[in-house]
Design an enzyme around this catalytic site. Structure first.
Site, mmCIF file in Angstrom:
data_model
loop_
_atom_site.group_PDB
_atom_site.id
_atom_site.type_symbol
_atom_site.label_atom_id
_atom_site.label_comp_id
_atom_site.label_asym_id
_atom_site.label_seq_id
_atom_site.Cartn_x
_atom_site.Cartn_y
_atom_site.Cartn_z
ATOM 1 N N HIS A 147 109.520 126.428 55.981
ATOM 2 C CA HIS A 147 109.581 125.161 55.253
ATOM 3 C C HIS A 147 108.589 125.149 54.083
ATOM 4 C CE1 HIS A 147 110.286 120.938 54.663
ATOM 5 N NE2 HIS A 147 111.115 120.897 55.695
ATOM 6 N N GLU A 161 115.541 126.262 52.796
ATOM 7 C CA GLU A 161 115.340 126.620 54.200
ATOM 8 C C GLU A 161 116.580 127.351 54.712
ATOM 9 O OE1 GLU A 161 114.390 122.762 56.104
ATOM 10 O OE2 GLU A 161 113.856 122.138 54.092
HETATM 11 C C1 BGC Z 1 114.440 117.731 55.971
HETATM 12 C C2 BGC Z 1 113.954 116.421 55.397
HETATM 13 C C3 BGC Z 1 112.597 116.150 55.956
HETATM 14 C C4 BGC Z 1 111.689 117.316 55.599
HETATM 15 C C5 BGC Z 1 110.290 117.168 56.135
HETATM 16 C C6 BGC Z 1 113.498 118.801 55.542
HETATM 17 O O1 BGC Z 1 113.915 120.030 56.020
HETATM 18 O O2 BGC Z 1 115.753 118.038 55.614
HETATM 19 O O3 BGC Z 1 114.835 115.371 55.675
HETATM 20 O O4 BGC Z 1 112.064 114.952 55.475
HETATM 21 O O5 BGC Z 1 112.250 118.484 56.093
HETATM 22 O O6 BGC Z 1 110.300 116.855 57.442
#
Ligand code: BGC
Length: 353
Positions: free
Chosen positions: A182, A318
């Site tokens: 992430h 991601e």
């Molecule tokens: C999600 C978002 C989320 C973010 C942080 C992303 O992968 O799709 O909706 O707010 O992650 O949690």
């Protein structure tokens, strides 16, 4: 080369009290350096030295460990067991119903309360060139409600112009697994990514409802705000009238690669006309959650360097199996069985035009 330094001591979560470290990985004299933490397998920094000798940080991050623990935005971390959302935190597997921790509007997001982003990993640098860091952890049976004990690892390997992330996992009972990273990229090292130009080979996307949960359909991207087959500026895509983008206050969607793409290769790129820096994106997975940092809105958590958070301050790519696959027939099979080994690889490569 790898150099290790103390990052801090954890205050919350299952590993509270543990000291965690940062590992800076670099080739002497090379323009690219990555820094990884053994907390959450976080990609803490990617530093790129441009042709004019100025160094830019290409991922967003925080200065202190405390912010990584509290900001709840998965900044740079590895996400699991199942990345993305699972409707109502519930799924059925081999006749049993499992209830997971619900941490997002009544749904399960990114592995729950203390997912793989809160684990402390055992770090090893085993390669002879010393440019690869292996991070190992165990997720016990029942972790966040998931069945089976999963032993897994995340390996970051630096190359001259990029880095790869490899995931390996084994389980002792059938369990779902969908691992991703992430990282929040910004190829200017500041401001927003609205001027960035995105290209992705995805021909389909998964429409969502107002809680960002799939409706169950898989639709063609053509004619929508989510068509990045030709390079497209993010601001232009966001201005395109599109109910799905309105629902997420930006792009926060699972985009799906063409059907035959189960091998590792380049699937897209991001380019900043301002810095001239581009990033090529490689994966062997069938989809990517594209997230334009729509919820980077908390004054309490300024980025490293002091710049306040702001909407669209970064983009996450991601790599993953399809969102909420456990609750939709025809999405991905994400169940790992004992005796079957899980492996996946994602790569990010950088250069300057
Ligand atoms: C999600 C978002 C989320 C973010 C942080 C992303 O992968 O799709 O909706 O707010 O992650 O949690």
């Amino acid at each position: 080369m790898v150099s290790k330094s103390l990052f801090g001591t954890l205050k919350i979560g299952p590993f509270a009290g543990r000291e965690v470290y940062l590992y800076k990985i670099y080739f002497p004299g090379s323009p690219l350096t990555i820094t990884v933490s053994d907390f959450g397998a976080i990609l803490y920094d990617v530093q790129f030295t441009k042709n004019d000798r100025k160094t830019v940080s290409l991922v967003r991050g925080y200065e202190t460990l405390d912010f990584y623990e509290r900001a709840n935005d998965y900044m740079g971390s590895v996400v699991g067991r199942v990345g993305n959302r699972i409707k109502k935190g519930r799924f059925k597997l081999n006749g049993n119903t499992y209830n997971l921790y619900k941490n997002n509007m009544g749904n399960h997001l990114h592995g729950g309360q203390y997912g793989f982003n809160y684990k402390v990993y055992e770090a090893e640098c085993t390669d002879s060139a010393h440019v690869s860091l292996l991070l190992k952890a165990v997720s016990p049976d029942g972790d966040e409600g998931y069945p089976g004990c999963v032993s897994y690892s995340v390996r970051y390997t630096l190359e001259k112009n990029g880095f790869t992330i490899e995931y390996n996992a084994d389980t002792d009972k059938p369990t779902p697994l969908n691992l991703t990273n992430h990282s929040y990229f910004n190829l200017n090292g500041e401001g927003t990514v609205l001027d960035h130009v995105l290209q992705l080979d995805c021909d389909r996307y998964i429409p969502i409802d107002n809680k960002l949960i799939p409706t169950g359909e898989i639709c063609k991207v053509s004619g929508t705000a989510l068509d990045f087959n030709s390079p497209r500026q993010i601001s232009e895509a966001l201005r395109t009238k599109d109910e799905n983008v309105d629902l997420a206050s930006g792009i926060d969607h699972c985009l799906v690669f063409p059907e035959d793409s189960s091998y590792y290769c380049k699937r897209g790129s991001v380019y900043s006309p301002k810095s001239g820096i581009y990033m090529d994106f490689y994966t062997d997975l069938p989809a990517v959650q594209v997230y334009t940092g729509n919820f980077l809105i908390f004054d309490e958590f300024p980025f490293r360097g002091g710049e306040p958070e702001q909407k669209h301050a970064a983009i996450c790519l991601e790599s993953e199996y399809l969102i909420d696959s456990l609750n939709h027939e025809g999405f991905s099979d994400i169940v790992l069985n004992p005796g079957n080994h899980f492996y996946s690889k994602t790569g990010y490569y950088f250069g300057q035009k």
